[in-house]
Scaffold this motif. Structure first.
Motif, PDB file in Angstrom:
ATOM      1  N   LYS A  19      44.134  35.486  33.501  1.00  0.00           N
ATOM      2  CA  LYS A  19      42.932  35.240  34.310  1.00  0.00           C
ATOM      3  C   LYS A  19      42.954  36.098  35.571  1.00  0.00           C
ATOM      4  O   LYS A  19      41.910  36.576  36.033  1.00  0.00           O
ATOM      5  CB  LYS A  19      42.856  33.764  34.729  1.00  0.00           C
ATOM      6  CG  LYS A  19      42.895  32.803  33.565  1.00  0.00           C
ATOM      7  CD  LYS A  19      41.575  32.147  33.306  1.00  0.00           C
ATOM      8  CE  LYS A  19      41.673  31.421  31.977  1.00  0.00           C
ATOM      9  NZ  LYS A  19      40.443  30.853  31.508  1.00  0.00           N
ATOM     10  N   ILE A  20      44.127  36.259  36.154  1.00  0.00           N
ATOM     11  CA  ILE A  20      44.247  37.079  37.364  1.00  0.00           C
ATOM     12  C   ILE A  20      43.843  38.522  37.052  1.00  0.00           C
ATOM     13  O   ILE A  20      43.099  39.152  37.805  1.00  0.00           O
ATOM     14  CB  ILE A  20      45.692  36.978  37.927  1.00  0.00           C
ATOM     15  CG1 ILE A  20      45.884  35.600  38.583  1.00  0.00           C
ATOM     16  CG2 ILE A  20      45.976  38.102  38.924  1.00  0.00           C
ATOM     17  CD1 ILE A  20      47.319  35.258  38.937  1.00  0.00           C
ATOM     18  N   ALA A  21      44.287  39.020  35.905  1.00  0.00           N
ATOM     19  CA  ALA A  21      43.910  40.383  35.503  1.00  0.00           C
ATOM     20  C   ALA A  21      42.400  40.471  35.271  1.00  0.00           C
ATOM     21  O   ALA A  21      41.748  41.454  35.656  1.00  0.00           O
ATOM     22  CB  ALA A  21      44.671  40.788  34.246  1.00  0.00           C
ATOM     23  N   MET A  22      41.845  39.414  34.676  1.00  0.00           N
ATOM     24  CA  MET A  22      40.422  39.412  34.340  1.00  0.00           C
ATOM     25  C   MET A  22      39.537  39.532  35.581  1.00  0.00           C
ATOM     26  O   MET A  22      38.451  40.094  35.533  1.00  0.00           O
ATOM     27  CB  MET A  22      40.096  38.119  33.601  1.00  0.00           C
ATOM     28  CG  MET A  22      38.660  37.951  33.183  1.00  0.00           C
ATOM     29  SD  MET A  22      38.423  36.315  32.520  1.00  0.00           S
ATOM     30  CE  MET A  22      38.500  35.326  34.008  1.00  0.00           C
ATOM     31  N   THR A  23      39.988  38.996  36.709  1.00  0.00           N
ATOM     32  CA  THR A  23      39.165  39.069  37.919  1.00  0.00           C
ATOM     33  C   THR A  23      39.473  40.319  38.736  1.00  0.00           C
ATOM     34  O   THR A  23      39.033  40.442  39.880  1.00  0.00           O
ATOM     35  CB  THR A  23      39.330  37.812  38.806  1.00  0.00           C
ATOM     36  OG1 THR A  23      40.712  37.605  39.052  1.00  0.00           O
ATOM     37  CG2 THR A  23      38.731  36.593  38.156  1.00  0.00           C
ATOM     38  N   GLY A  24      40.229  41.243  38.162  1.00  0.00           N
ATOM     39  CA  GLY A  24      40.408  42.538  38.793  1.00  0.00           C
ATOM     40  C   GLY A  24      41.536  42.590  39.814  1.00  0.00           C
ATOM     41  O   GLY A  24      41.591  43.525  40.618  1.00  0.00           O
ATOM     42  N   LEU A  25      42.419  41.600  39.795  1.00  0.00           N
ATOM     43  CA  LEU A  25      43.558  41.636  40.711  1.00  0.00           C
ATOM     44  C   LEU A  25      44.761  42.245  39.983  1.00  0.00           C
ATOM     45  O   LEU A  25      44.950  42.029  38.784  1.00  0.00           O
ATOM     46  CB  LEU A  25      43.913  40.209  41.174  1.00  0.00           C
ATOM     47  CG  LEU A  25      42.883  39.539  42.083  1.00  0.00           C
ATOM     48  CD1 LEU A  25      43.201  38.044  42.237  1.00  0.00           C
ATOM     49  CD2 LEU A  25      42.848  40.213  43.450  1.00  0.00           C
ATOM     50  N   LYS A  26      45.578  42.980  40.722  1.00  0.00           N
ATOM     51  CA  LYS A  26      46.792  43.556  40.135  1.00  0.00           C
ATOM     52  C   LYS A  26      47.793  42.444  39.833  1.00  0.00           C
ATOM     53  O   LYS A  26      47.839  41.440  40.545  1.00  0.00           O
ATOM     54  CB  LYS A  26      47.419  44.550  41.112  1.00  0.00           C
ATOM     55  CG  LYS A  26      46.543  45.760  41.397  1.00  0.00           C
ATOM     56  CD  LYS A  26      47.423  46.951  41.773  1.00  0.00           C
ATOM     57  CE  LYS A  26      46.603  48.213  41.874  1.00  0.00           C
ATOM     58  NZ  LYS A  26      45.801  48.252  43.126  1.00  0.00           N
ATOM     59  N   PRO A  27      48.622  42.631  38.794  1.00  0.00           N
ATOM     60  CA  PRO A  27      49.555  41.568  38.406  1.00  0.00           C
ATOM     61  C   PRO A  27      50.441  41.100  39.562  1.00  0.00           C
ATOM     62  O   PRO A  27      50.727  39.901  39.688  1.00  0.00           O
ATOM     63  CB  PRO A  27      50.413  42.215  37.317  1.00  0.00           C
ATOM     64  CG  PRO A  27      49.620  43.366  36.807  1.00  0.00           C
ATOM     65  CD  PRO A  27      48.700  43.793  37.903  1.00  0.00           C
ATOM     66  N   GLU A  28      50.841  42.035  40.439  1.00  0.00           N
ATOM     67  CA  GLU A  28      51.759  41.627  41.519  1.00  0.00           C
ATOM     68  C   GLU A  28      51.109  40.680  42.535  1.00  0.00           C
ATOM     69  O   GLU A  28      51.801  39.996  43.285  1.00  0.00           O
ATOM     70  CB  GLU A  28      52.370  42.850  42.225  1.00  0.00           C
ATOM     71  CG  GLU A  28      51.373  43.858  42.773  1.00  0.00           C
ATOM     72  CD  GLU A  28      51.037  44.973  41.772  1.00  0.00           C
ATOM     73  OE1 GLU A  28      51.117  44.726  40.539  1.00  0.00           O
ATOM     74  OE2 GLU A  28      50.671  46.076  42.226  1.00  0.00           O
ATOM     75  N   VAL A  29      49.780  40.627  42.534  1.00  0.00           N
ATOM     76  CA  VAL A  29      49.092  39.711  43.451  1.00  0.00           C
ATOM     77  C   VAL A  29      49.424  38.257  43.102  1.00  0.00           C
ATOM     78  O   VAL A  29      49.424  37.375  43.964  1.00  0.00           O
ATOM     79  CB  VAL A  29      47.560  39.949  43.422  1.00  0.00           C
ATOM     80  CG1 VAL A  29      46.814  38.916  44.257  1.00  0.00           C
ATOM     81  CG2 VAL A  29      47.249  41.353  43.940  1.00  0.00           C
ATOM     82  N   GLY A  30      49.745  38.006  41.847  1.00  0.00           N
ATOM     83  CA  GLY A  30      50.113  36.654  41.425  1.00  0.00           C
ATOM     84  C   GLY A  30      51.272  36.073  42.220  1.00  0.00           C
ATOM     85  O   GLY A  30      51.337  34.868  42.452  1.00  0.00           O
TER      86      GLY A  30
END
Ligand code: ADP
Ligand code: MG
Length: 267
Positions: free
Chosen positions: A131-142
């Motif tokens: 879901k994080i990837a789907m909203t355009g955030l980079k994986p490390e933002v998690g």
């Protein structure tokens, strides 16, 4: 036999709603209907009752009279199990994000999945990361905490959490407030993408004229306790109503309008 395909029922129906706080009347008679798959905005001056109406739509507040149906269910007199079931069918993004500061973005997005699904931790992690990837955030933002995020990233992270349980409906209060134009434009496109990909119905409170013109299908203008006008921005732009005109007149109103609308004569 009647072969006509029945129109899908509205996602939200509000009928003859009234709301007051003491003797302050916020809504005297509000009725509107929001179609499935529509991006629908509520606008109106400060204090016109936009946030109150949204809170009533998501079971945070009760109107004094009138009826609200969401996804076919009348919100009046729901028992706790019915209310919980309904709450899991919508996602909400509050104006100030509402992320837990002590949790990472991934943990924030995982939380609704932990609370409301029987999935195991590994799967919840995978879903949240997706879901994080789907909203355009980079994986490390998690792995980051809300305080480390820019305004635009914070809005995306809040939207991601609102999407955690695959809602049918999304409620967004001021999704682009406080963002620079480029970040706001990114959020606009994301809202459109979520509707196009998942057929979501999206209800937005906003003052952002770019968002209104470029993303919404229809808009309701609240004022003096009622709906002053309802329609596409192009339709509203031709209405001669003192509550509606300020959204179109003046330099800001005019600069947001696509040129073909701005230059066409009122009908
Ligand atoms: P908007 O979002 O359109 O700016 P609101 O829905 O937040 O407006 O508020 C509408 C009016 O209702 C305002 O005058 C506000 O002060 C009043 N109001 C909202 N919530 C409450 C409350 N819980 N108690 C008393 N007054 C309230
Ligand atoms: Mg408000």
């Amino acid at each position: 036999m009647d072969n006509a395909v029945a129109a899908p029922p509205p996602a939200i129906e509000v009928n003859n709603l009234s709301t007051r706080f003491g003797d302050h009347v916020v809504h005297s008679d509000v009725s509107l209907s929001i179609n499935q798959g529509e991006i629908f905005a509520l606008i109106g001056g400060s204090g016109s009752g936009k946030s109150t109406l949204l809170r009533e739509m998501i079971l945070l507040q009760n109107p004094n009279a009138g009826a609200i149906k969401v996804l076919g269910t009348d919100l009046k007199n729901l028992d706790e199990a019915q209310a919980l079931a309904l709450r899991q069918r919508w996602g909400v993004m509050f104006q100030h994000g509402g992320l837990f500061g002590s949790l990472t973005v991934l943990e924030n997005v995982s939380l609704p999945l932990r609370e409301h699904t029987p999935l195991d931790d590994a799967l919840i992690n995978d879903i949240a990361a997706w879901k994080i990837a789907m909203t355009g955030l980079k994986p490390e933002v998690g792995a980051q905490y809300p305080a480390q995020l820019s305004g635009g990233m914070m809005k995306r992270a809040s939207l991601t959490r609102a999407m955690a349980l695959d809602p049918e409906l999304l409620f967004l209060d001021e999704p682009t407030a406080g963002l620079d134009p480029e970040s706001a434009g990114g959020v606009d496109q994301l809202v459109k993408k979520l509707r196009d990909l998942f057929g979501l119905t999206i209800v937005i409170i906003t003052h952002d004229l770019d968002l209104l013109w470029q993303v919404t299908d229809r808009v309701a203008v609240l004022g003096a306790g009622t709906v002053q006008g309802i329609g596409s921005m192009a339709e509203l732009s031709h209405m001669d109503n003192p509550v509606i005109r300020p959204f179109f007149d003046g330099a800001r109103g005019r600069s947001a309008q696509p040129s073909e609308v701005a230059s066409s004569k009122p009908k």
